[in-house]
Design an enzyme around this catalytic site. Structure first.
Site, short mmCIF file in Angstrom:
data_model
loop_
_atom_site.label_atom_id
_atom_site.label_comp_id
_atom_site.label_asym_id
_atom_site.label_seq_id
_atom_site.Cartn_x
_atom_site.Cartn_y
_atom_site.Cartn_z
N CYS A 1 -5.78 8.24 8.76
CA CYS A 1 -5.98 8.08 10.11
C CYS A 1 -5.76 8.88 11.27
O CYS A 1 -4.76 9.68 11.31
CB CYS A 1 -5.31 6.55 10.38
SG CYS A 1 -5.67 5.20 9.35
N ARG B 1 -9.19 0.01 3.24
CA ARG B 1 -8.38 1.23 2.84
C ARG B 1 -7.07 0.77 2.38
O ARG B 1 -6.29 0.98 1.70
CB ARG B 1 -8.40 2.35 3.97
CG ARG B 1 -9.21 3.32 3.97
CD ARG B 1 -8.56 4.60 4.77
NE ARG B 1 -7.43 4.55 4.62
CZ ARG B 1 -6.20 4.92 5.61
NH1 ARG B 1 -6.80 5.11 6.66
NH2 ARG B 1 -5.09 5.01 5.30
N LYS C 1 0.82 -1.28 0.13
CA LYS C 1 0.13 0.05 -0.14
C LYS C 1 0.85 1.21 -0.04
O LYS C 1 0.55 2.10 -0.77
CB LYS C 1 -0.80 0.01 1.33
CG LYS C 1 -1.51 1.36 1.37
CD LYS C 1 -2.44 1.22 2.76
CE LYS C 1 -1.65 1.82 4.14
NZ LYS C 1 -1.37 3.32 4.09
N ASN C 2 1.85 1.18 0.99
CA ASN C 2 2.48 2.51 1.20
C ASN C 2 3.28 2.99 -0.05
O ASN C 2 3.94 3.93 -0.46
CB ASN C 2 3.36 2.51 2.44
CG ASN C 2 2.33 2.51 3.55
OD1 ASN C 2 1.03 3.18 3.42
ND2 ASN C 2 2.70 2.48 4.90
N ASP D 1 3.24 0.64 12.34
CA ASP D 1 1.97 -0.18 11.59
C ASP D 1 1.45 -1.66 12.10
O ASP D 1 0.48 -2.12 11.78
CB ASP D 1 2.20 -0.06 10.17
CG ASP D 1 2.25 1.29 9.57
OD1 ASP D 1 1.59 2.17 10.07
OD2 ASP D 1 2.51 1.43 8.55
N ARG E 1 0.10 15.07 12.90
CA ARG E 1 0.83 14.50 11.90
C ARG E 1 1.27 15.75 11.24
O ARG E 1 0.84 16.06 9.84
CB ARG E 1 0.28 13.72 10.98
CG ARG E 1 -0.18 12.37 11.89
CD ARG E 1 -0.97 11.29 11.22
NE ARG E 1 -0.23 10.49 10.10
CZ ARG E 1 -0.79 9.51 9.44
NH1 ARG E 1 -2.02 9.35 9.51
NH2 ARG E 1 0.00 8.98 8.40
N1 EPU Z 1 6.64 13.96 11.60
C1 EPU Z 1 6.87 15.36 11.74
N2 EPU Z 1 7.08 16.21 10.82
C2 EPU Z 1 6.99 15.96 9.27
C3 EPU Z 1 6.54 14.63 9.14
C4 EPU Z 1 6.70 13.62 10.07
O1 EPU Z 1 7.01 15.61 13.07
O2 EPU Z 1 7.27 16.88 8.68
C5 EPU Z 1 6.41 12.97 12.62
C6 EPU Z 1 4.99 12.35 12.37
O3 EPU Z 1 4.24 13.24 13.01
C7 EPU Z 1 4.97 11.04 13.06
C8 EPU Z 1 6.64 10.61 12.53
O4 EPU Z 1 7.22 11.95 12.11
O5 EPU Z 1 5.07 11.04 14.51
C9 EPU Z 1 6.79 9.55 11.46
O6 EPU Z 1 5.83 10.16 10.46
P1 EPU Z 1 6.27 9.69 8.69
O7 EPU Z 1 6.29 11.05 7.97
O8 EPU Z 1 7.25 8.91 8.88
O9 EPU Z 1 4.94 9.01 8.35
P2 EPU Z 1 4.23 9.30 7.19
O10 EPU Z 1 4.61 9.37 5.94
O11 EPU Z 1 2.97 10.31 7.55
C10 EPU Z 1 3.89 6.82 6.58
C11 EPU Z 1 2.82 5.70 6.20
C12 EPU Z 1 2.25 5.45 7.47
C13 EPU Z 1 3.32 4.83 8.61
C14 EPU Z 1 4.48 5.83 8.71
C15 EPU Z 1 5.72 5.31 9.65
C16 EPU Z 1 2.16 6.09 4.14
C17 EPU Z 1 1.02 6.70 3.27
N3 EPU Z 1 1.94 6.26 5.48
O12 EPU Z 1 3.31 8.01 7.07
O13 EPU Z 1 1.21 4.17 7.36
O14 EPU Z 1 2.86 4.37 9.70
O15 EPU Z 1 5.14 6.04 7.38
O16 EPU Z 1 6.08 4.23 8.81
O17 EPU Z 1 3.16 5.87 3.46
C18 EPU Z 1 -0.37 3.03 7.92
O18 EPU Z 1 -0.26 2.35 6.65
O19 EPU Z 1 -1.40 2.45 8.67
C19 EPU Z 1 0.31 4.07 8.15
C20 EPU Z 1 -0.40 5.22 8.93
#
Ligand code: EPU
Length: 421
Positions: free
Chosen positions: A120, A400, A24-25, A308, A125
């Site tokens: 979610c 999803r 998915k990701n 996750d 975030r």
């Molecule tokens: N964060 C910041 N600032 C930023 C970006 C992130 O503070 O500019 C913080 C976030 O708030 C969080 C942490 O850094 O506490 C990690 O966030 P990350 O950016 O790595 O997560 P994401 O890109 O929003 C993706 C996956 C998530 C998965 C995370 C961590 C996608 C679409 N989503 O989210 O997937 O949990 O990486 O591996 O790729 C899921 O599949 O259920 C899901 C939530």
């Protein structure tokens, strides 16, 4: 269409083989990346999940020509007619990953206006690291009435040190940098398997990305990218979910079409829980014959234990022998589902970002609500190991991100059915 619930009759061991779908990701990063090319791309092994369908709908509404062949697991993306750099809230609110349009539209048009997305509800975030990257590349960035506005006369290679490891920021900066002039170096980059998949796809399109999978990624800008055919990697989180389902229900389950290396941290936890795990090259077999043992675990960026799978792990720990301590270090509010497990007889205390789980010999089926994607998966796992009937409401959340979960579970002997209210 009404609310969907999954009805589970627990305590049926899982026996057989589950085919794991594409990640998915990865899919949600590769789909916007296809917009950067001058010609069509074909993505293979695309998971048939709602996030993919929604992303395709958003891009069609913005003018892209996308054909989805779910039976063949294929997407054909023709980016030529795509001309809009604006993605309003009505479109993006359904999908967190729509923020990847920021990097893709900025690279393609030199500007992007994308509403802050939904997704979610698992804590705050922010996207400050994404914006830091765009600004370093030469873009002006502002937030106006909930819309992130980016514009750049010229994008120039730069050095970006991420203050924290962010998958989303790493992807977005890669997307924004591939067509910039000069070399961009992303330090403290995320190392998740789908970052490597994105780099491989971009390189097959003609980009020059090096170091993906390490914490320093170098992107040498090129002037154009061509479309290509690319096969999406298997979903490590989906694989881990079924492996944990087997530990919960008991049985002998093989997850097929996986990259076992991506499952190292999950296999290690499952072995600590007392189950057997065998790596068979492109599949992994889990044999679970006894009540699981308690574990300690801490979620970390890859290659650490993935956030996750934190919820699914707690669901197994709820029935383990002993007290498990499970720490969430990525999100500040990813324990919302614990109350639902408690309805099933679990004994869990949450203290800040730590769940202390006193394993119970038996969980009892109950009606429970899935409030997000992985919470839903956790409740299904708990239901598979519980005595009696569990109804997991709001299965839409699970759809999803999980391809054909009902069929896959039925095929390995679970007693599950979908009911629509
Ligand atoms: N964060 C910041 N600032 C930023 C970006 C992130 O503070 O500019 C913080 C976030 O708030 C969080 C942490 O850094 O506490 C990690 O966030 P990350 O950016 O790595 O997560 P994401 O890109 O929003 C993706 C996956 C998530 C998965 C995370 C961590 C996608 C679409 N989503 O989210 O997937 O949990 O990486 O591996 O790729 C899921 O599949 O259920 C899901 C939530």
């Amino acid at each position: 269409m009404g609310e969907k619930r999954l009805v589970i009759e627990g305590k049926r061991p899982l026996q057989g083989t589950v085919q794991i779908s594409g990640s998915k990701n990865s899919a949600v990063a590769l789909i916007p990346a296809a917009l950067l090319a001058t010609g069509p791309s074909i993505l293979e092994n695309v998971p048939n999940i709602r996030d993919v369908k929604v992303f395709c709908e958003i891009l069609r509404e913005l003018g892209a020509d996308i054909q989805h062949y779910p039976e063949e697991k294929r997407l054909v993306i023709r980016p030529n007619g795509f001309s809009s750099y604006r993605a309003p809230y009505e479109q993006v609110k359904r999908l967190r990953a729509s923020y990847y349009l920021l990097g893709a539209l900025l690279a393609r048009f030199g500007r992007a206006e994308v509403a802050l997305p939904g997704g979610c509800d698992i804590g705050i975030r922010p996207i400050d690291q994404h914006l830091k990257g765009f600004r370093s590349l030469g873009a002006e960035a502002s937030l106006e009435h909930g819309i992130v506005k980016l514009s750049a006369k010229k994008m120039t290679g730069t050095q970006v040190y991420l203050d924290l490891v962010s998958v989303g920021a790493t992807v977005n900066i890669m997307l924004a940098a591939v067509l910039a002039e000069g070399t961009t170096v992303i330090e403290n980059a995320a190392k998740e398997p789908h970052i490597v998949d994105l780099a491989n796809y971009l390189n097959a399109m003609g980009a020059k990305v090096q170091g993906a999978g390490t914490d320093v990624i170098r992107v040498r800008g090129v002037t154009s990218l061509q479309g290509c055919t690319h096969t999406i990697i298997p979903d490590d989180i989906e694989a881990g979910t079924y492996m944990l389902a087997c530990v919960s229900a008991g049985g002998d389950l093989t997850v097929e079409n996986v990259i076992p290396k991506h499952l190292d941290s999950i296999c290690a936890k499952i072995v600590e829980m007392g189950a057997q795990v065998c790596d068979k090259g492109d599949s992994v077999r889990v044999i679970s014959e006894h009540r699981p043992k308690a574990v300690t675990a801490k979620t970390l960026p890859y290659p650490g234990f993935p956030t996750d799978l934190q919820q699914p792990l707690v669901a197994v720990a709820a029935r383990a022998d002993g007290v498990s301590v499970i720490q969430e270090t990525i999100y500040d509010n990813r324990f919302g589902y614990v109350n639902e497990l408690i309805r099933m007889g679990a004994s869990i205390k949450v203290d800040g970002r730590t769940a202390i789980v006193e394993g119970m010999p038996t969980l009892y089926g109950a009606p429970v609500h899935a409030n997000d994607l992985r919470a839903g998966a956790a409740l299904v796992i708990a239901g598979l190991g519980a005595e009696g009937e569990t109804s997991v409401y709001r299965m839409e959340h699970v759809e999803r991100g999980y391809d054909s979960m009902l069929d896959k579970l039925q095929a390995v002997g679970a007693s599950v059915s979908i009911e629509e209210a």
